[in-house]
Design a protein around this motif. Structure first.
Motif, PDB file in Angstrom:
ATOM      1  N   ALA A   1      -2.735   8.588   3.463  1.00 49.84           N
ATOM      2  CA  ALA A   1      -3.449   8.223   2.383  1.00 49.84           C
ATOM      3  C   ALA A   1      -4.908   9.146   2.664  1.00 49.84           C
ATOM      4  O   ALA A   1      -5.468   9.058   3.614  1.00 49.84           O
ATOM      5  CB  ALA A   1      -3.656   6.798   1.982  1.00 49.84           C
TER       6      ALA A   1
ATOM      7  N   ARG B   1       1.113  -1.375   0.072  1.00 53.64           N
ATOM      8  CA  ARG B   1      -0.063   0.008   0.029  1.00 53.64           C
ATOM      9  C   ARG B   1       0.818   1.108   0.011  1.00 53.64           C
ATOM     10  O   ARG B   1       1.867   1.398   0.543  1.00 53.64           O
ATOM     11  CB  ARG B   1      -0.722  -0.178   1.271  1.00 53.64           C
ATOM     12  CG  ARG B   1      -2.049  -1.084   1.240  1.00 53.64           C
ATOM     13  CD  ARG B   1      -2.938  -0.789  -0.012  1.00 53.64           C
ATOM     14  NE  ARG B   1      -3.693   0.648  -0.001  1.00 53.64           N
ATOM     15  CZ  ARG B   1      -4.845   1.033   0.765  1.00 53.64           C
ATOM     16  NH1 ARG B   1      -5.363   0.049   1.238  1.00 53.64           N
ATOM     17  NH2 ARG B   1      -5.211   2.088   0.497  1.00 53.64           N
TER      18      ARG B   1
ATOM     19  N   SER C   1      -7.156   6.462  -1.042  1.00 55.36           N
ATOM     20  CA  SER C   1      -7.736   5.406  -0.511  1.00 55.36           C
ATOM     21  C   SER C   1      -8.532   4.439  -1.492  1.00 55.36           C
ATOM     22  O   SER C   1      -8.737   4.757  -2.795  1.00 55.36           O
ATOM     23  CB  SER C   1      -9.060   6.055   0.258  1.00 55.36           C
ATOM     24  OG  SER C   1      -8.670   6.822   1.143  1.00 55.36           O
TER      25      SER C   1
ATOM     26  N   PRO D   1      -0.695   9.199  -2.167  1.00 53.95           N
ATOM     27  CA  PRO D   1      -1.343   8.146  -1.821  1.00 53.95           C
ATOM     28  C   PRO D   1      -2.854   8.318  -1.586  1.00 53.95           C
ATOM     29  O   PRO D   1      -3.462   9.237  -0.947  1.00 53.95           O
ATOM     30  CB  PRO D   1      -0.585   7.713  -0.417  1.00 53.95           C
ATOM     31  CG  PRO D   1      -0.136   9.128   0.148  1.00 53.95           C
ATOM     32  CD  PRO D   1       0.209   9.791  -1.226  1.00 53.95           C
TER      33      PRO D   1
ATOM     34  N   ALA E   1      -8.237   4.585   5.687  1.00 51.45           N
ATOM     35  CA  ALA E   1      -6.890   4.132   4.780  1.00 51.45           C
ATOM     36  C   ALA E   1      -5.872   4.309   5.583  1.00 51.45           C
ATOM     37  O   ALA E   1      -5.576   4.774   6.771  1.00 51.45           O
ATOM     38  CB  ALA E   1      -6.794   5.338   3.693  1.00 51.45           C
ATOM     39  N   PRO E   2      -4.637   3.681   5.279  1.00 49.20           N
ATOM     40  CA  PRO E   2      -3.425   3.616   6.011  1.00 49.20           C
ATOM     41  C   PRO E   2      -2.636   4.754   5.971  1.00 49.20           C
ATOM     42  O   PRO E   2      -2.566   5.839   4.902  1.00 49.20           O
ATOM     43  CB  PRO E   2      -2.422   2.280   5.443  1.00 49.20           C
ATOM     44  CG  PRO E   2      -2.969   2.552   3.896  1.00 49.20           C
ATOM     45  CD  PRO E   2      -4.479   3.018   3.896  1.00 49.20           C
ATOM     46  N   GLY E   3      -1.867   5.241   7.168  1.00 53.11           N
ATOM     47  CA  GLY E   3      -0.945   6.268   6.956  1.00 53.11           C
ATOM     48  C   GLY E   3      -1.726   7.560   6.674  1.00 53.11           C
ATOM     49  O   GLY E   3      -2.613   8.056   7.014  1.00 53.11           O
TER      50      GLY E   3
ATOM     51  N   HIS F   1      -3.547   3.874  -4.813  1.00 56.23           N
ATOM     52  CA  HIS F   1      -3.508   3.147  -3.527  1.00 56.23           C
ATOM     53  C   HIS F   1      -2.696   2.181  -3.304  1.00 56.23           C
ATOM     54  O   HIS F   1      -2.001   1.319  -2.329  1.00 56.23           O
ATOM     55  CB  HIS F   1      -4.782   2.538  -2.996  1.00 56.23           C
ATOM     56  CG  HIS F   1      -5.705   2.195  -4.238  1.00 56.23           C
ATOM     57  ND1 HIS F   1      -5.477   0.611  -4.539  1.00 56.23           N
ATOM     58  CD2 HIS F   1      -6.592   2.400  -4.654  1.00 56.23           C
ATOM     59  CE1 HIS F   1      -6.516   0.435  -5.413  1.00 56.23           C
ATOM     60  NE2 HIS F   1      -7.205   1.488  -5.463  1.00 56.23           N
TER      61      HIS F   1
ATOM     62  N   ASP G   1       1.281   4.688   1.517  1.00 53.62           N
ATOM     63  CA  ASP G   1       0.778   5.181   2.919  1.00 53.62           C
ATOM     64  C   ASP G   1       1.219   6.671   2.966  1.00 53.62           C
ATOM     65  O   ASP G   1       0.985   7.212   4.040  1.00 53.62           O
ATOM     66  CB  ASP G   1       0.791   4.231   4.062  1.00 53.62           C
ATOM     67  CG  ASP G   1       2.412   4.072   4.289  1.00 53.62           C
ATOM     68  OD1 ASP G   1       3.329   4.681   3.521  1.00 53.62           O
ATOM     69  OD2 ASP G   1       2.549   3.377   5.201  1.00 53.62           O
ATOM     70  N   ARG G   2       2.207   7.081   2.166  1.00 51.91           N
ATOM     71  CA  ARG G   2       2.785   8.565   2.372  1.00 51.91           C
ATOM     72  C   ARG G   2       3.194   9.017   0.936  1.00 51.91           C
ATOM     73  O   ARG G   2       3.473   8.179  -0.077  1.00 51.91           O
ATOM     74  CB  ARG G   2       3.880   8.371   3.189  1.00 51.91           C
ATOM     75  CG  ARG G   2       5.000   7.936   2.897  1.00 51.91           C
ATOM     76  CD  ARG G   2       5.733   7.391   3.870  1.00 51.91           C
ATOM     77  NE  ARG G   2       5.207   6.350   4.789  1.00 51.91           N
ATOM     78  CZ  ARG G   2       5.673   5.743   5.860  1.00 51.91           C
ATOM     79  NH1 ARG G   2       6.722   6.202   6.450  1.00 51.91           N
ATOM     80  NH2 ARG G   2       5.060   4.821   6.451  1.00 51.91           N
TER      81      ARG G   2
END
Length: 696
Positions: free
Chosen positions: A594, A271, A565, A563, A590-592, A549, A273-274
């Motif tokens: 994103a 993924r 979703s 990043p 969403a992670p981080g 994503h 995530d940044r």
């Protein structure tokens, strides 16, 4: 219509219904194991026994046709005793492993035993042992629990059309299996897990991961193909644990494809995530949103708008595509396209790019002509509808394209487009069949439309539809309407993009031209909104902004990565292949760092000094309604008026090619799914596909 009495209540039911169905209509509960509305009647569990007046013994209500004057009782003392006896017999060999069974909490046997079962057993015998079977990477088996309801066997044979399951041995020694041990090869096999009334078949990827009461349930839609199947996303915290089907009679009934069900583990891997920005040495470095936006802004300010292009990917939601188009317009760029596969379909003539018959309308067809498509891998749910019509009505099917096992018999006419000219001129034997059919339909695949002569093929298909009565415009009576001209899309974003005119403006470049001009250095910036199904190797000479994503193909050539979703992490609007406007809903975060796609584009426009006038999702959706009023009504199918479209041209002397090489890996999510990689290896018999710029 027969009239009968159920528990002293008069009931009138349609001709052909069974006593069980009559009881359900009357609101009377009758427990069942082997019976299922969409499968043939087996009548082998005997759980649905009822008393019928003048019958010397209880009758199986699932197999007894409802007749005039019948008097049925479902809750007498003798029926209660019979139910307890059936459950007592079923539990003789059933292991008492409910605490460690993945079906616990949603098990029919558990629930029915609690409601109708005995409080003790008279049998104290050794339980029989049945070895577990290996059905492949998707289905976990515990055959000691099997009660021989045969739902899985009937589903595989009747619905999936892959008769790989059956019973061996007899009596107490009977076992359900694949005869010779092998992986089940159906694209719909995961539905057997839902059908199993006990814990004999459970989800192998989900095994021992969670309990149903621990999960949050979010209704949504599947976007990994263009069918728009109704799904339920079960999540725990920030992780999607599993995906199950929801009932939608007009679209997917109660089935979903294996990719829709099992590819969700791909949401955990690789993924983005940044944000990332490429440094002077050509390596991507972690960045902040502000730094990434400023890098893009600096490059955009020194670039003429005519040298900027944008592509929207197959998983893009309608809201983000609208903002992408308006951002490119404000930059002075006419080069925007959302047709990744390079088809020639254009906005303006809606009847030319949707599945006009509708998915449920397939049930009414009496002849189907498939052109350059393999619905079994492009849309397994639609393929199951065609098979259903074949089983119930003897539907005739013909195919022009590569021959495949479609799970139903068909006439293979050949694999070159010139056959369409012969049909139009009446020189082909198929012409007579089309002429005689009352509700004929054709299905045109993207494999035919993405060719260089795609426009000519589309034109020929329209002329065939008009000449052979595939379009009936009934006057006044809606039931007289019939439109048998259909386009089968593979991408969830495609119809929505065409409805919202996410195509090149006048003098603008389409997908193929954007890639070609970028390769020639004539486009200096290319914005990829989740666009991964293109030849990214030709974008190395241009400045690439990738918003997505996953670290997939597009990210591998990006100079700036934003990043975003995934579909389970945002609210979004999609339009399925039949033109039905649908909504996906956010199930988890969403992670981080994103963010949702529309928010990224809105924030970027601010940095570019060209702020888009939308601050909420509702404002964007209001804009979508301005562009196309069809977006005002959700989950409503609206008939498209028939118009003239397509351009005549010369057909190429080349055969149709397969549009999907690997059903299990067609997008950035499924390509990063460990489960889908295992399916590729075990079911298709090949190693996991090499992924550009990613790590397995």
């Amino acid at each position: 219509m027969p009239k009968l009495t159920i528990n002293d209540q008069p009931v009138e039911v349609p001709e052909g219904m069974t006593v069980l169905q009559a009881c359900q209509m009357a609101g009377v509960e009758v427990p069942v194991f082997c019976y299922h509305d969409r499968l043939s009647v087996a009548g082998n569990c005997r759980m649905c026994l009822v008393e019928m007046e003048k019958s010397p013994k209880p009758v199986a209500s699932c197999a007894m046709p409802a007749g005039e004057g019948m008097v049925i009782r479902t809750n007498t003392e003798s029926i209660q005793k019979a139910r307890k006896g059936v459950l007592e017999l079923l539990l003789i060999n059933h292991p008492l492993d409910c605490p460690i069974c993945d079906q616990g909490g949603e098990c029919d046997l558990q629930d029915i035993t609690m409601a109708y079962g005995p409080d003790s057993s008279r049998f104290h015998l050794n339980k029989r042992a049945v070895p577990d079977k290996n059905f492949g990477p998707l289905i976990e088996t515990a055959m000691n629990r099997c009660i021989h309801c045969t739902r899985c066997v009937r589903f595989a044979t009747e619905v999936a059309g892959v008769p790989e399951l059956g019973a061996v041995y007899r009596g107490e020694h009977m076992e359900i299996g694949t005869y010779v041990e092998k992986s089940i090869t159906s694209e719909l096999s995961g539905n057997m897990i839902d059908l199993c009334p006990v814990g004999a078949l459970t989800s192998k990827p989900y095994a021992f991961k969670g309990r149903p009461w621990e999960l949050s349930h979010t209704p949504s839609i599947d976007v990994l193909d263009a069918v728009g199947s109704a799904i339920r996303i079960d999540s725990r915290g920030r992780e999607v644990m599993r995906i199950l089907p929801r009932l939608n009679e007009d679209v997917n009934e109660e089935w979903i494809s294996d990719k829709a069900r099992f590819a969700c583990d791909g949401l955990k891997y690789q993924r983005l995530d940044r944000p990332y920005v490429k440094d002077a040495s050509g390596r991507l470095q972690e960045s902040t949103w502000e730094e990434a936006f400023n890098t893009i802004a600096e490059r955009v300010r020194e670039t003429d708008g005519s040298k900027i292009g944008a592509l929207a990917g197959n998983l893009a939601d309608a809201e983000s595509m609208v903002l992408l188009k308006e951002l490119m317009t404000s930059l002075g760029s006419p080069h925007v396209d959302a047709r990744e596969e390079g088809s020639i379909l254009e906005s303006g003539h809606r009847c030319s790019y949707i599945f006009n018959t509708s998915i449920s309308g397939i049930d009414q067809a009496d002849f189907v002509l498939l052109i350059g498509t393999n619905p079994r891998v492009e849309a397994p749910i639609i393929n199951a509808r065609i098979r259903k019509n074949y089983l119930y009505n003897g539907l005739q099917v013909a195919l022009i394209g590569e021959a495949h096992d479609l799970t139903y018999p068909y006439a293979h006419l050949g694999n070159h487009p010139q056959i369409l000219e012969e049909i139009l001129k009446g020189k082909h034997t198929l012409a007579k069949l089309l002429q005689d059919a009352k509700c004929p339909m054709l299905i045109l695949g993207e494999g035919a439309l993405s060719r260089k002569d795609g426009s000519a093929i589309l034109h020929l298909a329209r002329e065939i539809a008009e000449k052979y009565g595939l379009i009936h415009q009934g006057k006044g009576n809606p039931s007289d309407h019939w439109n048998g001209f259909n386009i089968l899309h593979k991408a969830a974003s495609r119809v929505g993009a065409l409805d919202l005119c996410i195509v090149p403006e006048k003098d603008g470049y389409g997908t193929a031209q954007i890639i070609e001009k970028a390769d020639q250095g004539k486009l200096e910036i290319v914005y990829l909104l989740g666009a991964d199904e293109i030849d990214v190797g030709k974008l190395k000479k241009t400045f690439v902004i990738y918003q997505g994503h996953h670290g997939d193909k597009g990210a591998s050539v990006a100079d700036v990565i934003l990043p975003a979703s995934a579909y389970t992490e945002k609210d979004g609007t999609y339009v399925n292949t039949e033109g039905r406007v649908q909504r996906a809903f956010k199930a988890c975060s969403a992670p981080g760092d994103a963010r949702e796609d529309w928010k990224i584009l809105r924030a970027l426009s601010e940095t570019l000094g060209l702020p888009l006038p939308y601050n909420t999702l509702e404002e964007i959706r209001a804009r979508m309604v301005e562009i196309n009023p069809l977006f005002e009504e959700v989950d409503v199918l609206q008939r498209a008026p028939w118009t003239s479209f397509g351009k005549s041209g010369i057909l190429e002397d080349s055969s149709f090619k397969e549009s999907i090489e690997n059903f299990y890996m067609t997008d950035s999510i499924s390509r990063h799914s460990v489960t889908m990689a295992e399916c590729t290896r075990q079911i298709l018999g090949r190693d996991q596909e090499k992924r550009t710029g990613t790590h397995g």
